[in-house]
Design a protein around this motif. Sequence first.
Motif, PDB file in Angstrom:
ATOM      1  N   UNK A 221       0.512  -1.056   0.089  1.00  0.00           N
ATOM      2  CA  UNK A 221      -0.350  -0.037   0.166  1.00  0.00           C
ATOM      3  C   UNK A 221       0.422   1.128  -0.090  1.00  0.00           C
ATOM      4  N   UNK A 222       1.572   1.154   1.016  1.00  0.00           N
ATOM      5  CA  UNK A 222       2.821   2.458   0.893  1.00  0.00           C
ATOM      6  C   UNK A 222       3.702   2.554  -0.358  1.00  0.00           C
ATOM      7  N   UNK A 223       3.263   1.813  -0.794  1.00  0.00           N
ATOM      8  CA  UNK A 223       4.343   2.294  -2.543  1.00  0.00           C
ATOM      9  C   UNK A 223       4.142   3.012  -3.409  1.00  0.00           C
ATOM     10  N   UNK A 224       3.129   3.489  -3.289  1.00  0.00           N
ATOM     11  CA  UNK A 224       2.158   4.076  -4.141  1.00  0.00           C
ATOM     12  C   UNK A 224       1.699   5.246  -3.399  1.00  0.00           C
ATOM     13  N   UNK A 225       3.037   6.041  -1.802  1.00  0.00           N
ATOM     14  CA  UNK A 225       2.497   6.970  -1.699  1.00  0.00           C
ATOM     15  C   UNK A 225       4.202   7.374  -1.976  1.00  0.00           C
ATOM     16  N   UNK A 226       4.234   8.744  -2.544  1.00  0.00           N
ATOM     17  CA  UNK A 226       5.318   9.099  -3.017  1.00  0.00           C
ATOM     18  C   UNK A 226       6.485   9.623  -2.147  1.00  0.00           C
ATOM     19  N   UNK A 227       5.518  10.335  -1.676  1.00  0.00           N
ATOM     20  CA  UNK A 227       6.034  11.387  -0.261  1.00  0.00           C
ATOM     21  C   UNK A 227       7.023  10.418   1.382  1.00  0.00           C
ATOM     22  N   UNK A 228       8.239  10.162   1.579  1.00  0.00           N
ATOM     23  CA  UNK A 228       7.925   9.512   2.837  1.00  0.00           C
ATOM     24  C   UNK A 228       7.496  10.157   4.076  1.00  0.00           C
ATOM     25  N   UNK A 229       7.513  11.455   4.179  1.00  0.00           N
ATOM     26  CA  UNK A 229       7.011  11.956   5.471  1.00  0.00           C
ATOM     27  C   UNK A 229       5.686  11.361   5.315  1.00  0.00           C
ATOM     28  N   UNK A 230       4.860  11.106   4.483  1.00  0.00           N
ATOM     29  CA  UNK A 230       3.666  10.440   4.434  1.00  0.00           C
ATOM     30  C   UNK A 230       3.764   9.042   5.109  1.00  0.00           C
ATOM     31  N   UNK A 258      17.239  -6.077  -8.118  1.00  0.00           N
ATOM     32  CA  UNK A 258      17.743  -5.742  -9.126  1.00  0.00           C
ATOM     33  C   UNK A 258      17.296  -3.822  -9.706  1.00  0.00           C
ATOM     34  N   UNK A 259      18.189  -3.127  -9.812  1.00  0.00           N
ATOM     35  CA  UNK A 259      17.778  -2.214  -9.626  1.00  0.00           C
ATOM     36  C   UNK A 259      17.536  -1.744 -11.037  1.00  0.00           C
ATOM     37  N   UNK A 260      18.140  -2.128 -12.087  1.00  0.00           N
ATOM     38  CA  UNK A 260      18.161  -1.205 -12.993  1.00  0.00           C
ATOM     39  C   UNK A 260      16.514  -2.361 -14.205  1.00  0.00           C
ATOM     40  N   UNK A 261      16.076  -3.386 -13.415  1.00  0.00           N
ATOM     41  CA  UNK A 261      14.989  -4.101 -13.793  1.00  0.00           C
ATOM     42  C   UNK A 261      13.513  -3.038 -12.692  1.00  0.00           C
ATOM     43  N   UNK A 262      14.400  -2.966 -11.794  1.00  0.00           N
ATOM     44  CA  UNK A 262      13.311  -1.798 -11.138  1.00  0.00           C
ATOM     45  C   UNK A 262      13.082  -0.702 -11.118  1.00  0.00           C
ATOM     46  N   UNK A 263      14.174  -0.132 -11.714  1.00  0.00           N
ATOM     47  CA  UNK A 263      13.606   1.610 -13.061  1.00  0.00           C
ATOM     48  C   UNK A 263      13.189   1.134 -13.738  1.00  0.00           C
ATOM     49  N   UNK A 264      13.401  -0.139 -15.142  1.00  0.00           N
ATOM     50  CA  UNK A 264      12.134  -0.401 -16.079  1.00  0.00           C
ATOM     51  C   UNK A 264      10.765   0.192 -15.404  1.00  0.00           C
ATOM     52  N   UNK A 265      10.421  -1.090 -14.588  1.00  0.00           N
ATOM     53  CA  UNK A 265       9.089  -0.868 -13.726  1.00  0.00           C
ATOM     54  C   UNK A 265       8.740   0.104 -13.482  1.00  0.00           C
ATOM     55  N   UNK A 270       4.855   4.287 -14.843  1.00  0.00           N
ATOM     56  CA  UNK A 270       4.513   5.529 -15.102  1.00  0.00           C
ATOM     57  C   UNK A 270       3.970   6.158 -16.108  1.00  0.00           C
ATOM     58  N   UNK A 271       4.506   5.714 -17.446  1.00  0.00           N
ATOM     59  CA  UNK A 271       3.830   5.876 -17.939  1.00  0.00           C
ATOM     60  C   UNK A 271       2.014   5.331 -18.596  1.00  0.00           C
ATOM     61  N   UNK A 272       1.825   4.466 -17.890  1.00  0.00           N
ATOM     62  CA  UNK A 272       0.986   3.403 -17.530  1.00  0.00           C
ATOM     63  C   UNK A 272      -0.307   4.584 -16.404  1.00  0.00           C
ATOM     64  N   UNK A 273       0.287   6.000 -16.124  1.00  0.00           N
ATOM     65  CA  UNK A 273      -0.574   6.808 -15.403  1.00  0.00           C
ATOM     66  C   UNK A 273      -0.459   6.135 -14.333  1.00  0.00           C
ATOM     67  N   UNK A 274       0.212   5.454 -13.596  1.00  0.00           N
ATOM     68  CA  UNK A 274       0.313   4.765 -11.873  1.00  0.00           C
ATOM     69  C   UNK A 274       2.366   4.777 -11.490  1.00  0.00           C
ATOM     70  N   UNK A 275       2.228   5.932 -11.157  1.00  0.00           N
ATOM     71  CA  UNK A 275       2.970   6.397 -10.215  1.00  0.00           C
ATOM     72  C   UNK A 275       3.719   5.099  -9.443  1.00  0.00           C
ATOM     73  N   UNK A 276       4.339   4.850  -9.632  1.00  0.00           N
ATOM     74  CA  UNK A 276       4.726   4.027  -8.264  1.00  0.00           C
ATOM     75  C   UNK A 276       6.385   3.878  -7.644  1.00  0.00           C
ATOM     76  N   UNK A 277       6.560   3.441  -6.538  1.00  0.00           N
ATOM     77  CA  UNK A 277       7.827   3.909  -5.487  1.00  0.00           C
ATOM     78  C   UNK A 277       8.460   3.424  -4.583  1.00  0.00           C
ATOM     79  N   UNK A 278       8.831   2.214  -5.510  1.00  0.00           N
ATOM     80  CA  UNK A 278       9.744   1.015  -4.451  1.00  0.00           C
ATOM     81  C   UNK A 278      10.738   1.710  -4.106  1.00  0.00           C
ATOM     82  N   UNK A 279      10.942   1.091  -2.411  1.00  0.00           N
ATOM     83  CA  UNK A 279      12.470   1.740  -1.908  1.00  0.00           C
ATOM     84  C   UNK A 279      13.291   0.854  -1.521  1.00  0.00           C
TER      85      UNK A 279
END
Length: 326
Positions: A221-230, A258-265, A270-279
Amino acid sequence: MDARRTGTGAAPVPDGAGTARQDDSAATSPGERPPIPADPSGGVGRRCADHPDDQDCWAKHAHVAYVDQQLAGYTTDGYPVDIDLAAALLALDPTQRQAVLDRKKFGSATTRRAAESGITQFLDLGCGYPLPYRPRRRSRSRPSNIHETFEEVNGRTGARIVHVDSDPMVIAYARAVLDSWPHQVGCLQADISDIDLVLGSPAVTGNITADRPVAARLHAALEWIGDDESVAAVIDRLWQWLPSGSSLSLTHAITDHAPERTAALVQAYQTAGLPWYPRSLADLTGLTAGLPPGDAATDQQWAAGPVGEAARRTTSSVFATTAVKP
């Protein structure tokens, strides 16, 4: 799974709560989702939180809850836009299916541990689609819903479960199947980043009592929130609210595996309109620093070694931990 990031501005639909009846006829084959009623929630229809004026939104835009079902391999139905995005994600990183299944397996393990410790109240934040009720007929092809695991442990019904998600169609679907669940269930459409609104809602206060422990979960759930403070505020406020003896389980996508694969994901989402924020593991360790060490008893039913170690191994793309409040 919380189907949207923060800041949607969508007005929550009315809370739902009630004691559902048992109906064996509602059972379906493993992974099958019965058709969603055309408008089960009095006006939500096929609109989504980000496109409230577009009745065909679900055919045009990918939605996290649907994509999650596709990634897990639970269903072959759905809208082409969701199927195509899931296929693209798996093409970029085939381990994503196992990551989703590991997360769901961890969810079953934490629920089992909570039920074994006597907890009867559950709060699922970012719940995603529930599967149809199957009384004591668990399929080995998928992890259990909360209510199924509770019944397996206790041999009875009677759990109090509140499902929260920002996606109106997820909540509409959950309400549509409530009649087949012999448990006291509440549903709330809300953004979990507004955690005080969630905890003070009738769906929560009308189903969960403050004098007994609660098993709360923040799974993917939290990986869809971009702000660490939130993110930190949600964790801290929820932990403060939980009564003594409660548990809080959390899963989150990590970048270390897998940093490179994660960046591609990230780019594909993002392209699909779903900003995702793995940490990173370091970031997540900091965000969960206020929680006690993970519950090793839970992890024994999920993977070898204490949860704290399993959560921080870089052989998995999923961070997972459970804390029990003294």
